[in-house]
Scaffold this motif. Structure first.
Motif, mmCIF file in Angstrom:
data_model
loop_
_atom_site.group_PDB
_atom_site.id
_atom_site.type_symbol
_atom_site.label_atom_id
_atom_site.label_comp_id
_atom_site.label_asym_id
_atom_site.label_seq_id
_atom_site.Cartn_x
_atom_site.Cartn_y
_atom_site.Cartn_z
ATOM 1 N N CYS A 55 -4.098 6.070 -2.073
ATOM 2 C CA CYS A 55 -3.483 4.856 -1.550
ATOM 3 C C CYS A 55 -3.552 3.813 -2.658
ATOM 4 O O CYS A 55 -4.629 3.250 -2.914
ATOM 5 N N VAL A 112 -7.489 3.748 -3.322
ATOM 6 C CA VAL A 112 -8.439 4.343 -2.386
ATOM 7 C C VAL A 112 -8.024 5.795 -2.165
ATOM 8 O O VAL A 112 -6.835 6.110 -2.132
ATOM 9 N N ARG A 119 -13.166 4.720 -3.386
ATOM 10 C CA ARG A 119 -12.217 3.796 -4.020
ATOM 11 C C ARG A 119 -12.503 3.720 -5.514
ATOM 12 O O ARG A 119 -13.645 3.901 -5.951
ATOM 13 N N SER A 167 -5.442 -2.019 5.006
ATOM 14 C CA SER A 167 -6.481 -2.918 4.499
ATOM 15 C C SER A 167 -6.789 -3.990 5.543
ATOM 16 O O SER A 167 -5.924 -4.384 6.332
ATOM 17 N N LEU A 171 0.865 -1.172 0.000
ATOM 18 C CA LEU A 171 0.000 0.000 0.000
ATOM 19 C C LEU A 171 0.906 1.228 0.000
ATOM 20 O O LEU A 171 1.772 1.348 0.869
ATOM 21 N N TYR A 193 -11.467 -5.958 -0.194
ATOM 22 C CA TYR A 193 -11.133 -5.735 1.205
ATOM 23 C C TYR A 193 -11.663 -4.375 1.650
ATOM 24 O O TYR A 193 -11.823 -3.467 0.850
ATOM 25 N N TYR A 236 -6.381 -4.371 11.200
ATOM 26 C CA TYR A 236 -5.873 -4.261 9.837
ATOM 27 C C TYR A 236 -4.602 -5.097 9.684
ATOM 28 O O TYR A 236 -3.768 -5.140 10.587
ATOM 29 N N VAL A 241 -8.508 -3.677 -3.906
ATOM 30 C CA VAL A 241 -9.207 -2.828 -2.938
ATOM 31 C C VAL A 241 -10.710 -3.095 -2.943
ATOM 32 O O VAL A 241 -11.407 -2.746 -1.991
ATOM 33 N N MET A 243 -10.994 -0.876 3.465
ATOM 34 C CA MET A 243 -9.802 -0.034 3.535
ATOM 35 C C MET A 243 -10.040 1.097 4.518
ATOM 36 O O MET A 243 -11.128 1.675 4.556
ATOM 37 N N ALA A 270 -2.817 0.270 -4.196
ATOM 38 C CA ALA A 270 -2.602 -1.076 -3.689
ATOM 39 C C ALA A 270 -2.058 -1.990 -4.782
ATOM 40 O O ALA A 270 -2.421 -1.869 -5.955
ATOM 41 N N CYS A 277 -2.846 4.542 5.116
ATOM 42 C CA CYS A 277 -3.954 3.699 4.686
ATOM 43 C C CYS A 277 -3.634 2.262 5.094
ATOM 44 O O CYS A 277 -2.474 1.897 5.293
#
Length: 126
Positions: free
Chosen positions: A22, A79, A72, A98, A4, A32, A113, A29, A34, A24, A96
């Protein structure tokens, strides 16, 4: 490997807007939930905002509600945190993160997280 990477931080004046990103990799994203957290100097990390697993639910700390918006973009696997009406007290490193699964309450707690970015600095001045 999940990565991330936050970007978009900077120096802003009171009332300005800023959008954090952010990006990934190694994880979608859209699969999941975030979250965004921040940590100011000398203070504990605190929850800022989160977007749920479905992408249709968002959650905010009272201190940013009405000013910040989390979203997102699945196509870009990114995100965002749109921050408006910034205040000097918004100064912090923003992270950030996840989370694979958990109850809604877990979104507001950093301990749930499993992956975190390196952070981006936002510095506000009056």
């Amino acid at each position: 490997q999940v990565q991330l990477v936050e970007s978009g931080g900077g120096l802003v004046q009171a009332g300005d807007s800023l959008r954090l990103s952010c990006a990934a990799s190694g994880r979608s994203v859209s699969s999941y939930a975030m979250g965004w957290f921040r940590q100011a100097p000398g203070k504990e990390r605190e929850f800022v905002a989160a977007i749920g697993w479905s992408g249709s639910s968002t959650y905010y700390a009272d201190s940013v509600k009405g000013r910040f918006t989390v979203s997102r973009d699945s196509a870009k696997n990114t995100v965002y945190l749109q921050m408006n009406s910034l205040k000097p007290e918004d100064t912090a490193v923003y992270y950030c993160a996840s989370i694979r699964s958990g109850p809604i309450a877990a979104l507001m707690q950093g301990g749930g997280y499993d992956y975190w970015g390196q952070g981006t600095q936002v510095t506000g001045s009056s």
